[in-house]
Design a protein around this motif. Structure first.
Motif, PDB file in Angstrom:
ATOM      1  N   THR A   1      22.790  -7.028  49.624  1.00 61.94           N
ATOM      2  CA  THR A   1      23.899  -7.233  49.310  1.00 61.94           C
ATOM      3  C   THR A   1      23.826  -7.738  47.855  1.00 61.94           C
ATOM      4  O   THR A   1      24.713  -7.064  47.016  1.00 61.94           O
ATOM      5  CB  THR A   1      23.911  -8.612  50.139  1.00 61.94           C
ATOM      6  OG1 THR A   1      24.176  -7.440  51.626  1.00 61.94           O
ATOM      7  CG2 THR A   1      26.006  -8.688  49.727  1.00 61.94           C
ATOM      8  N   PHE A   2      23.004  -8.525  47.818  1.00 60.59           N
ATOM      9  CA  PHE A   2      23.252  -8.781  46.197  1.00 60.59           C
ATOM     10  C   PHE A   2      22.840  -8.148  45.282  1.00 60.59           C
ATOM     11  O   PHE A   2      23.511  -7.557  43.765  1.00 60.59           O
ATOM     12  CB  PHE A   2      22.195 -10.119  46.407  1.00 60.59           C
ATOM     13  CG  PHE A   2      22.238 -10.903  44.537  1.00 60.59           C
ATOM     14  CD1 PHE A   2      23.386 -11.764  44.864  1.00 60.59           C
ATOM     15  CD2 PHE A   2      21.205 -10.169  43.378  1.00 60.59           C
ATOM     16  CE1 PHE A   2      23.798 -12.354  43.277  1.00 60.59           C
ATOM     17  CE2 PHE A   2      21.867 -10.745  42.220  1.00 60.59           C
ATOM     18  CZ  PHE A   2      22.452 -12.281  41.526  1.00 60.59           C
ATOM     19  N   ALA A   3      21.139  -6.819  45.811  1.00 54.38           N
ATOM     20  CA  ALA A   3      21.550  -5.615  44.863  1.00 54.38           C
ATOM     21  C   ALA A   3      22.564  -4.760  44.540  1.00 54.38           C
ATOM     22  O   ALA A   3      22.611  -4.296  43.390  1.00 54.38           O
ATOM     23  CB  ALA A   3      20.485  -4.451  45.294  1.00 54.38           C
ATOM     24  N   ILE A   4      23.326  -4.797  45.577  1.00 50.45           N
ATOM     25  CA  ILE A   4      24.705  -3.907  45.565  1.00 50.45           C
ATOM     26  C   ILE A   4      26.345  -4.175  44.203  1.00 50.45           C
ATOM     27  O   ILE A   4      26.470  -3.703  43.819  1.00 50.45           O
ATOM     28  CB  ILE A   4      25.541  -4.092  46.896  1.00 50.45           C
ATOM     29  CG1 ILE A   4      24.914  -3.251  47.971  1.00 50.45           C
ATOM     30  CG2 ILE A   4      27.325  -3.098  46.594  1.00 50.45           C
ATOM     31  CD1 ILE A   4      25.032  -2.953  49.484  1.00 50.45           C
TER      32      ILE A   4
ATOM     33  N   ASP B   1      25.575   3.335  47.601  1.00 47.19           N
ATOM     34  CA  ASP B   1      26.049   3.689  49.050  1.00 47.19           C
ATOM     35  C   ASP B   1      24.146   4.513  50.564  1.00 47.19           C
ATOM     36  O   ASP B   1      24.523   3.595  51.357  1.00 47.19           O
ATOM     37  CB  ASP B   1      27.009   5.711  49.240  1.00 47.19           C
ATOM     38  CG  ASP B   1      26.507   6.386  50.514  1.00 47.19           C
ATOM     39  OD1 ASP B   1      27.477   5.320  51.021  1.00 47.19           O
ATOM     40  OD2 ASP B   1      26.695   6.970  50.667  1.00 47.19           O
ATOM     41  N   ILE B   2      23.754   4.426  48.824  1.00 47.94           N
ATOM     42  CA  ILE B   2      22.412   5.023  50.344  1.00 47.94           C
ATOM     43  C   ILE B   2      21.922   3.866  50.373  1.00 47.94           C
ATOM     44  O   ILE B   2      21.375   3.044  51.539  1.00 47.94           O
ATOM     45  CB  ILE B   2      21.189   5.291  49.621  1.00 47.94           C
ATOM     46  CG1 ILE B   2      21.292   6.948  48.844  1.00 47.94           C
ATOM     47  CG2 ILE B   2      19.323   5.020  49.986  1.00 47.94           C
ATOM     48  CD1 ILE B   2      20.578   7.850  48.448  1.00 47.94           C
ATOM     49  N   ILE B   3      22.196   2.363  50.169  1.00 44.91           N
ATOM     50  CA  ILE B   3      21.324   0.633  49.467  1.00 44.91           C
ATOM     51  C   ILE B   3      22.121   0.424  51.064  1.00 44.91           C
ATOM     52  O   ILE B   3      22.363   0.170  52.413  1.00 44.91           O
ATOM     53  CB  ILE B   3      21.993  -0.129  48.423  1.00 44.91           C
ATOM     54  CG1 ILE B   3      21.012   0.791  47.868  1.00 44.91           C
ATOM     55  CG2 ILE B   3      21.143  -1.176  48.802  1.00 44.91           C
ATOM     56  CD1 ILE B   3      20.907  -0.394  46.452  1.00 44.91           C
ATOM     57  N   ALA B   4      24.065   0.810  51.079  1.00 42.84           N
ATOM     58  CA  ALA B   4      24.951   0.224  51.513  1.00 42.84           C
ATOM     59  C   ALA B   4      24.899   0.655  53.012  1.00 42.84           C
ATOM     60  O   ALA B   4      25.357   0.056  54.004  1.00 42.84           O
ATOM     61  CB  ALA B   4      26.490   0.564  50.794  1.00 42.84           C
TER      62      ALA B   4
ATOM     63  N   GLN C   1      32.022   7.724  51.908  1.00 40.62           N
ATOM     64  CA  GLN C   1      31.893   6.127  51.941  1.00 40.62           C
ATOM     65  C   GLN C   1      31.182   6.278  50.594  1.00 40.62           C
ATOM     66  O   GLN C   1      31.435   5.938  49.434  1.00 40.62           O
ATOM     67  CB  GLN C   1      30.197   6.442  52.142  1.00 40.62           C
ATOM     68  CG  GLN C   1      30.427   5.215  53.578  1.00 40.62           C
ATOM     69  CD  GLN C   1      29.553   5.327  54.760  1.00 40.62           C
ATOM     70  OE1 GLN C   1      29.369   4.818  55.495  1.00 40.62           O
ATOM     71  NE2 GLN C   1      28.376   4.950  53.791  1.00 40.62           N
ATOM     72  N   ARG C   2      31.039   7.371  49.470  1.00 38.68           N
ATOM     73  CA  ARG C   2      30.462   7.674  48.021  1.00 38.68           C
ATOM     74  C   ARG C   2      31.840   7.828  47.866  1.00 38.68           C
ATOM     75  O   ARG C   2      31.753   6.746  46.954  1.00 38.68           O
ATOM     76  CB  ARG C   2      29.898   9.029  48.193  1.00 38.68           C
ATOM     77  CG  ARG C   2      28.422   9.542  48.400  1.00 38.68           C
ATOM     78  CD  ARG C   2      27.921  11.151  48.160  1.00 38.68           C
ATOM     79  NE  ARG C   2      27.031  10.749  49.642  1.00 38.68           N
ATOM     80  CZ  ARG C   2      26.323  12.232  49.541  1.00 38.68           C
ATOM     81  NH1 ARG C   2      26.986  13.399  48.313  1.00 38.68           N
ATOM     82  NH2 ARG C   2      25.601  13.637  50.342  1.00 38.68           N
ATOM     83  N   VAL C   3      32.638   8.368  47.932  1.00 33.96           N
ATOM     84  CA  VAL C   3      33.761   8.443  47.556  1.00 33.96           C
ATOM     85  C   VAL C   3      34.702   6.523  47.251  1.00 33.96           C
ATOM     86  O   VAL C   3      34.768   6.248  46.050  1.00 33.96           O
ATOM     87  CB  VAL C   3      34.857   8.869  47.812  1.00 33.96           C
ATOM     88  CG1 VAL C   3      36.585   9.153  47.198  1.00 33.96           C
ATOM     89  CG2 VAL C   3      34.471  10.569  47.937  1.00 33.96           C
TER      90      VAL C   3
END
Length: 355
Positions: A46-49, A283-286, A297-299
């Motif tokens: 979450t922090f990385a996002i 998006d990959i992390i999420a 999701q990418r959008v």
């Protein structure tokens, strides 16, 4: 920047050698074990996002400031909030179209075009500028960098307050905020590479190219001041109007307008490629490591980056952009240190197992 790429090595090692998902939490397996699938891993990802979003938004905001300044300087287009917002919307729209096509289509083609254009601009500056001085400054600059890296890399006993805040503090935090995106992206495209190949092509070669780039553009500006007494660049730096420094340097070279237009195009495409690849990685992390998450999701993440950049620019300008990087970058430095320690442990275990 080396820290960002070392983070990519940590992710690539645990993803491809240990069979873990391409997530930040995976690098902490030596410390947390299976607990990376619990709340410790959720907090790290979450922090990385957030760090990735604010790092990209800061870059987008700074790039737009430079482009709008260039448009105003060359063509008289007002460098106001409306122009900046329209540019961000345009960059985000192109990035959105690119990220929807995936890493092997839009992102790859844009990146290839940008690298070719960057090489053309670099070659033009070297040929049209003080060629001999540029290559001399390459070696003298490298020597000075090695000599000054220790005193300029700490916060103790510093008297150069402006450089201390603008470089050592802000830029370091800004680069660290880029770590979630850059590291994961490099890890994803490095599958099948050895550690030696990774170090050569991801650490050493880009460092050399950066030295050549800085020597060409910075050396040209310094030469203009020392030999001809041209103060166009130095005046912009002294008045903190950095956005125009590049265009003032081009003024003293042949085909100044063409070079300035290429420079603005490069800036725009650089941030388009940063936004689309950054959106893909966030998006990959999420999505918990899924590389084929739904396109909406990418959008969403691409749109979020643009909206954050607009909010920061209109809400406080440069100070807001710097504050965003500082708020997310420095805390994430702790995560980077943890990843470095985990990589060391993982590599040692790999060596023992191979024996």
């Amino acid at each position: 920047m080396g820290n960002l790429r070392c983070r990519g090595l940590a992710l690539a090692f645990f993803a491809y050698n240990r069979g873990l998902p391409l997530l930040i939490r995976s690098a902490f397996y030596p410390i947390f074990g299976d607990r990376i699938w619990g709340w410790p891993g959720h907090i790290i990802d979450t922090f990385a996002i957030f760090a990735g979003i604010f790092g990209l938004a800061t870059s987008l905001g700074l790039g737009v400031r430079q482009v709008t300044s260039g448009l105003d300087y060359l063509f008289g287009i007002p460098a106001n909030g409306l122009t900046m917002v329209l540019l961000i919307v345009g960059i985000t729209a192109i990035a959105m179209a690119s990220v929807m096509t995936g890493i092997n289509v839009g992102i790859k083609r844009l990146s290839q075009f940008n690298m070719i254009l960057a090489f053309v601009l670099l070659l033009a500056v070297i040929v049209l500028g003080p060629t001999l001085y540029i290559f001399r400054s390459l070696f003298s600059g490298l020597t000075t960098y090695v000599m000054k890296i220790v005193p300029l890399s700490n916060w103790i006993g510093r008297g150069d307050t402006d450089f201390f805040h603008d470089w050592t503090t802000f830029y370091w935090a800004w680069w660290i905020a880029w770590a979630p995106f850059i590291g994961t992206f490099i890890a994803r495209i490095s599958k099948g590479r050895t550690v030696r190949e990774f170090v050569i092509f991801v650490l050493l070669l880009p460092t050399l190219l950066c030295l050549i780039w800085f020597s060409a553009f910075g050396g040209t500006a310094i030469h203009q001041f020392l030999t001809a007494g041209y103060t166009g660049v130095t005046e912009k730096v002294e008045t903190y109007n950095y956005e125009l420094a590049l265009f003032k340097m081009f003024e003293e070279l042949p085909w100044a307008t063409l070079l300035s237009c290429i420079g603005m195009t490069l800036t725009i495409i650089f941030f388009v490629t940063s936004s689309d690849s950054g959106s893909l990685i966030i998006d990959i992390i999420a999505a918990g490591g899924k590389v084929d998450a739904p396109i909406p999701q990418r959008v969403f993440w691409c749109t979020a980056e643009g909206l954050v950049a607009i909010a920061l620019l209109l809400g406080g300008g440069l100070k807001s952009l710097q504050a965003a990087s500082l708020a997310t970058g420095f805390p994430f430095a702790i995560v980077l240190l943890g990843m470095a320690a985990c990589l060391w442990v993982g590599l040692n275990r790999e060596v023992r197992e191979s024996r």
